[in-house]
Design a protein around this motif. Sequence first.
Motif: not given
Ligand code: NI
Length: 141
Positions: A92-94, A100
């Motif tokens: 998961h990458v913000h 996201c």
């Molecule tokens: Ni995120």
Amino acid sequence: MSELERFTISIDRRLLEQFDDLNSQCGYANRSEAIRDLIRDRLVTEHWRAPSDEARAAATVTIVYDPHTSDLSEKLTHLQHSQGDLVVSTLHVHLGGQSCLETVVLRGTAKEVKQLADRMIALKGVKHGKAVLTVEGEDLP
Ligand code: NI
């Protein structure tokens, strides 16, 4: 590599020139390696055309979504938990306040993997989703 077979093909000269140019840009060492990759890609595509109940497969699913969209994050987490035997890993990458990115590695029967990938991408609020459907590779020389 297993036993090698050599064959000759007839092809329009201009088509071959375009193919060679492309292969050069992509960094292929030679024409044979580029053709082998084309054949493998076609075989993998056919493998996925009618996903089977038995054939093993793997995939990555990448989705971009707005984390503030109602209960999308919960639905996504629930979906992955409920199919936990298929989910190998999640990244998961913000990307920012409104976005996201999530990449999920799936592994299982082709049919199950395809169904879960489709369901993740179809979740309401997913801005863009793409699955790369591949094989485990043991039967692919
Ligand atoms: Ni995120």
